[in-house]
Write an enzyme that holds these catalytic residues in place. Structure first.
Site, PDB file in Angstrom:
ATOM      1  N   GLY A  90       7.088  -6.659  -0.826  1.00 50.94           N
ATOM      2  CA  GLY A  90       5.720  -7.004  -0.462  1.00 50.94           C
ATOM      3  C   GLY A  90       5.241  -5.953   0.489  1.00 50.94           C
ATOM      4  O   GLY A  90       4.340  -5.192   0.190  1.00 50.94           O
ATOM      5  N   THR A  91       5.847  -5.873   1.584  1.00 51.93           N
ATOM      6  CA  THR A  91       5.813  -4.703   2.468  1.00 51.93           C
ATOM      7  C   THR A  91       4.580  -4.423   3.285  1.00 51.93           C
ATOM      8  O   THR A  91       3.457  -4.695   2.895  1.00 51.93           O
ATOM      9  CB  THR A  91       6.071  -3.410   1.650  1.00 51.93           C
ATOM     10  OG1 THR A  91       7.216  -3.584   0.892  1.00 51.93           O
ATOM     11  CG2 THR A  91       6.248  -2.223   2.547  1.00 51.93           C
ATOM     12  N   THR A  92       4.912  -3.839   4.430  1.00 48.12           N
ATOM     13  CA  THR A  92       3.897  -3.099   5.177  1.00 48.12           C
ATOM     14  C   THR A  92       4.522  -1.758   5.473  1.00 48.12           C
ATOM     15  O   THR A  92       5.597  -1.698   6.075  1.00 48.12           O
ATOM     16  CB  THR A  92       3.583  -3.796   6.513  1.00 48.12           C
ATOM     17  OG1 THR A  92       3.270  -5.147   6.249  1.00 48.12           O
ATOM     18  CG2 THR A  92       2.441  -3.111   7.221  1.00 48.12           C
TER      19      THR A  92
END
Lengths: 289, 249
Positions: free
Chosen positions: A15-17
């Site tokens: 999903g990540t940032t």
């Protein structure tokens, strides 16, 4: 129930940032550490900042498999290139190789990446390579699902020519803000700082990050595990020491390490107090880089 | 100096008993019979000049160019068989554009020289290919500054401060060694190269010649280009004057 079992078989996605910012003298790359398969967090301590060369690193988002294979190919080509050239590759060359793979395979890949590094000709540089294979050199860039919550933040807070400390603090704050709002981002914050002096990796455990609006302090959380006896993990190294100071303190402490939750080794303490009570506590170690 | 390699000189894949490959040496002789090419690396760039011998009065001035642009930042001066030279230049151009499309930056001159040298060397490895009958001087300006390379028919490539190939190379090299290149700008270098070429030109043996000059330097914005016409005329005039001075002595 069907939804959950379907999710477990879903492809691993980060999903990540991810964030890359330039500062006066180099770049700082930052990322969260959550890898999810649908609703299930497959890895809560993953390392999304991958090394391409000594002086260039890659932040990966989107499909874990796709971004890993791209980084493997680029690392190989860059290695060859460095040998032919007789000197370290530039950040621009690394970014271009990533871009060519992303663009030419756009139908099959689903990964947004940030290339950041330092070379002696251009200094610190950040290149954003989103889905589709565009390449854009930028003073800073953000990516991943969590980045949507950071555009306004950066608009307000970004400035050119920050110091290394300012840049690192900015990146950690930004990732933690995204983690607070984005369900697909979480875990710990990892940063990589690259300048003429080399590369420094830093690690910020989840419980050291600031809390934001309406987030609560952990209280009576399962993390304490004070009274529940959990099955002992396979210890690789174990040693026992005897302490006799205070009656309250454990009489025997057995420590085992390397109970690895992927990249986050944990120290497990299995202690027996003087009164015969079993206490199990654990501590997350700093990543060994 | 030259020796006949009877029996061992029929194929490029044959060594002589004393360890020489005669076909490559014969290829080098083709280079030695061509018009002189002189190149120097000044402090702010590279200057290349060619003594282009005119075979016939019917030829248009400016045709049969011996200096070619390989990429924006580099050029090549050819000595020897012209057709072989064209082949090498084409290969160099394609290496340069291919590198840029893969790596996203102009090809470093060192890398280009290595690739051209590899290609020239390749043609000395197989019996069904003959070696290139031309030597090439490559001058370019990249991030690491101005650089000058010479690639011989054997596939050997070295980096030089000053280089000369062709008929008058011995005399030219002597003249180059007299110059203080580290203090010289390309503007001055152009005049010096013209003087050298006029100086080594043999009036008795060869008739007319045309002077071709090119440079890649800070003044030309690090692009390889023909020396501007006014500077070219200035150089020619200075060279002719220097010749007359020498004759007067």
């Amino acid at each position: 129930m069907d939804g959950i079992s379907g999710d477990l078989n879903a492809p691993h996605s980060m999903g990540t940032t991810i964030i890359g910012v330039t500062y006066n003298g180099g770049v700082v790359l930052g990322a969260d550490s959550r890898t999810s398969t649908g609703m299930y967090v497959a890895n809560r301590a993953s390392d999304k900042i991958t090394q391409l060369t000594d002086n260039v690193y890659l932040c990966r988002s989107g499909s874990a498999a796709d971004s890993q294979i791209v980084s493997d190919y680029v690392r190989h080509f860059l290695h060859q290139h460095t040998i032919q050239l007789g000197q370290p590759s530039t950040v621009k060359v690394a970014a271009n190789l990533v871009r060519l793979l992303a663009y030419n395979n756009k139908n099959m890949l689903q990964t947004g990446m940030i290339v950041g590094g330092w070379d002696k000709y251009e200094g610190g540089k950040i290149y954003g390579i989103p889905l589709g294979g565009t390449i854009l050199e930028q003073p800073f860039t953000i990516g991943g699902s969590g980045s949507t919550y950071l555009y306004g933040f950066f608009d307000q807070v970004w400035k050119e020519g920050m110091t290394q400390d300012e840049a690192e603090k900015l990146v950690v704050k930004a990732v933690s803000l995204a983690i607070a709002r984005d369900g697909a981002s979480g875990g710990v914050v990892r940063t990589v700082t690259i300048n003429k002096d080399g590369v420094t990796r830093k690690f910020y455990p989840g419980d050291t990050l600031p809390l934001w609006h309406e987030e609560l302090e952990p209280k009576d959380s399962m993390l304490d595990m004070l009274s529940s006896a959990s099955p002992e993990p396979m210890g690789f190294d174990a040693f026992a020491l005897l302490t006799t100071s205070n009656k309250q303190l454990p009489a025997v402490v057995l420590a085992t390490n390397h109970y690895c939750v992927q990249n986050a080794p944990i120290l497990l303490f299995h202690s027996i107090t003087a009164s015969g009570q079993e206490i199990i506590t654990w501590d997350v170690q700093l990543s060994p880089y | 100096m030259s020796s006949i390699g009877t029996g061992y000189d029929l194929s490029v894949t044959t060594f002589s008993p004393d360890g020489r490959v005669f076909q490559i040496e014969y290829a080098a002789k083709a280079v030695d019979n061509s018009g002189t090419v002189v190149a120097i690396r000044c402090k702010d760039g590279v200057v290349m000049g060619v003594e282009k011998l005119i075979a016939s009065k019917m030829m248009l001035p400016g045709s049969n160019r011996r200096i070619h642009a390989v990429h924006r930042h580099s050029g090549m001066a050819v000595a020897g068989l012209a057709a072989d030279g064209r082949q090498i230049v084409t290969r160099a151009k394609s290496e340069a554009t291919n590198y840029e499309s893969v790596y996203g930056e102009p090809i470093p001159v060192k890398e280009l020289a290595e690739r051209v040298a590899s290609y020239v060397h390749l043609c000395t490895l197989y019996w069904w290919l003959r070696p290139f009958g031309c030597g090439v001087i490559l001058g370019g300006y990249d991030r690491d500054g101005p650089q000058l390379y010479m690639i011989e028919p054997s596939g050997v490539s070295y980096r030089y401060f000053g280089a000369a190939i062709g008929k008058g190379r011995q005399a030219a090299k002597t003249e180059i060694e007299k110059l203080k290149l580290s203090d010289m700008t390309c503007r001055q270098g152009v005049i010096e190269v013209a003087k050298i070429i006029y100086g080594v030109h043999d009036e008795a043996k060869d008739k007319a010649f045309e002077l071709e000059l090119s440079w890649v330097c800070d003044e030309s914005n690090r692009q390889h280009q023909k020396v501007p016409d006014d500077l070219l005329e200035e150089a020619k005039a200075a060279a002719k004057a220097a010749l007359e001075e020498m004759d007067a002595d």
